[in-house]
Motif scaffolding. Structure first.
Motif, PDB file in Angstrom:
ATOM      1  N   PHE A  53       0.825  -1.206   0.049  1.00 41.44           N
ATOM      2  CA  PHE A  53      -0.169  -0.017  -0.062  1.00 41.44           C
ATOM      3  C   PHE A  53       0.888   1.320   0.042  1.00 41.44           C
ATOM      4  CE2 PHE A  53      -3.417  -2.477   2.095  1.00 41.44           C
ATOM      5  CZ  PHE A  53      -4.550  -2.546   1.075  1.00 41.44           C
ATOM      6  N   LEU A  99      -2.999   4.319   0.405  1.00 34.38           N
ATOM      7  CA  LEU A  99      -3.864   3.046   0.536  1.00 34.38           C
ATOM      8  C   LEU A  99      -4.165   2.524  -0.767  1.00 34.38           C
ATOM      9  CD1 LEU A  99      -6.009   3.267   3.787  1.00 34.38           C
ATOM     10  CD2 LEU A  99      -3.593   2.085   3.408  1.00 34.38           C
ATOM     11  N   LYS A 147      -3.247  -8.371   1.437  1.00 30.11           N
ATOM     12  CA  LYS A 147      -3.834  -7.083   0.800  1.00 30.11           C
ATOM     13  C   LYS A 147      -4.931  -7.596  -0.039  1.00 30.11           C
ATOM     14  CE  LYS A 147       0.410  -5.278   1.459  1.00 30.11           C
ATOM     15  NZ  LYS A 147       1.849  -5.989   1.999  1.00 30.11           N
ATOM     16  N   ALA A 165      -2.986  -0.117  -3.570  1.00 33.62           N
ATOM     17  CA  ALA A 165      -2.415  -1.521  -3.762  1.00 33.62           C
ATOM     18  C   ALA A 165      -1.574  -1.376  -5.151  1.00 33.62           C
ATOM     19  CB  ALA A 165      -3.259  -2.331  -3.644  1.00 33.62           C
TER      20      ALA A 165
END
Length: 392
Positions: A109, A113, A133, A115
């Motif tokens: 991240f 945040l 994740k 990915a």
């Protein structure tokens, strides 16, 4: 078969970006659709129909049969184990690569945040890649970066981790399997979109009246090796219970995945693209009671000679046992078959742009509420149900 990536059906595309990175004319753009999943778009005016995008697409490059060795393992280093998902198999392999001057790629991240795959050559950054994740990771330019490192630094080992389709995409992009490249695929259920995760984080921020700056799906300091995590703002930390959280529970029910996930070609224990496959050893407490640990246990498939060679180099870092396919797959069904597509998937993303945050997130809650009601009804004795029907 068409000579461009446009021939790939949307329900087949993995969004791996191999086609975009291999295109010599740079006429392929990979963009999010209305659900937030990445798909390629071809600029037909620039395209010369060379066919490289199709040749290097993992959809057309099938995986041959593998003959894995099956292990259950956990790191001996308790501090590193506590920072890792399950038994810390990724950390053990990645540490070895870095200690020997190599480079590691994996999902992390960023500060917002989002990915995305990153590369690192130091242990401080490795912590960003550790842990689960449950959102689609953007591979960005990492396939090209792998190719450049292998070409410019032939003495370096590279360790690339990701979902099976991302690993297959990497090999398809490269067109071969370089000696210095080691890969690990995860046991994947499927992936929700970044857009959905963003909406969920916005909802959490509104509830907390403060921006969420950290999200952990499987943080062990919450309740050990479970499906619980936590969020952080600048001033508060809150526990996330995966069973009742709207995003987490809808993920576990398989309602929010990319369309290709429901017909995944890699949901097969003997057709894994990575040198190793890693995941949680769910059910280890019954399969191998003496090996169970509340700190977490990983299952690991050594899919080929390279995977077995790499494990020999690091085996002293682990407590491990040999196991079998049936014991690993007993509670890891995605090693046998793709997730079944739920009926709600056809509408779960509708309104993601138009509805308010609260109204949209309530869509994720609705199936969970129905499951709770059905479960409560199932607890009612049959004789009481009959009396209730008569009364009604």
């Amino acid at each position: 078969m068409s000579n461009t990536i446009s021939s790939v059906k949307r329900e087949e595309c993995y969004g791996c970006r191999s086609c975009e990175q291999i295109c010599p004319k740079q006429c392929i753009s990979v963009l999010p659709d209305n659900e937030g999943f990445l798909y390629p778009s071809v600029n037909e005016g620039v395209c010369v129909n060379c066919g490289l995008c199709v040749k290097h697409c993992p959809v057309f490059n099938k995986i041959g049969d593998t003959s894995p060795a099956y292990l259950g393992l956990r790191l001996k280093d308790n501090k590193e184990l506590s920072e890792s998902a399950s038994g810390g198999v990724f950390a053990g392999f990645a540490d070895y690569i870095l200690e020997n001057g190599g480079v590691v790629f994996g999902c992390a991240f960023d500060e917002n945040l989002q990915a995305q795959h990153i590369k690192t050559n130091n242990k401080a950054e490795l912590k960003l890649i550790k842990g689960s994740k449950y959102v689609a990771s953007n591979t960005r330019e990492t396939y090209r970066e792998v190719s450049e490192i292998l070409k410019d630094y032939p003495e370096k080992n590279v360790f690339y981790t990701g979902t099976p389709c991302q690993i297959s995409g990497l090999y398809s992009f490269l067109g071969n399997k370089p000696e210095k490249l080691f890969t690990a695929d995860i046991i994947c259920h499927g992936v929700p979109s970044q857009k959905l995760f963003n909406k969920y984080i916005e909802w959490l921020s509104l509830k907390a009246n403060s921006k969420i700056i950290y999200y952990g799906f499987r943080d062990k300091d919450v309740s050990g090796w479970t499906c619980c995590g936590k969020t952080k703002t600048k001033t508060k930390t809150k526990t996330i219970n995966g069973a009742v959280d709207p995003y987490y529970s809808s993920f576990m029910r398989g309602e929010t995945y990319r369309q290709c996930c429901y017909q995944c070609a890699f949901a097969d224990i003997k057709k894994r693209p990575g040198d190793i496959t890693m995941g949680d050893f769910w059910g280890v407490e019954t399969a191998h009671p003496k090996f169970y640990s509340s700190k977490g246990v990983s299952c690991c498939l050594l899919n080929n000679d390279k995977g077995k060679f790499l494990f020999e180099k690091i085996s002293s870092r682990f407590d491990f046992i040999e196991t079998s396919a049936d014991k690993i797959t007993r509670k890891n069904g995605n090693l046998l078959r793709p997730t079944k597509k739920p009926a709600v998937r056809s509408s779960i993303y509708s309104g993601i742009d138009d509805l308010s945050v609260d109204k949209y997130i309530s869509k994720l809650y609705a199936p969970l509420f129905k499951r709770i009601v059905r479960y409560m009804i199932s607890l009612i004795p049959e004789c009481v149900k009959i009396l209730m029907k008569r009364h009604i």
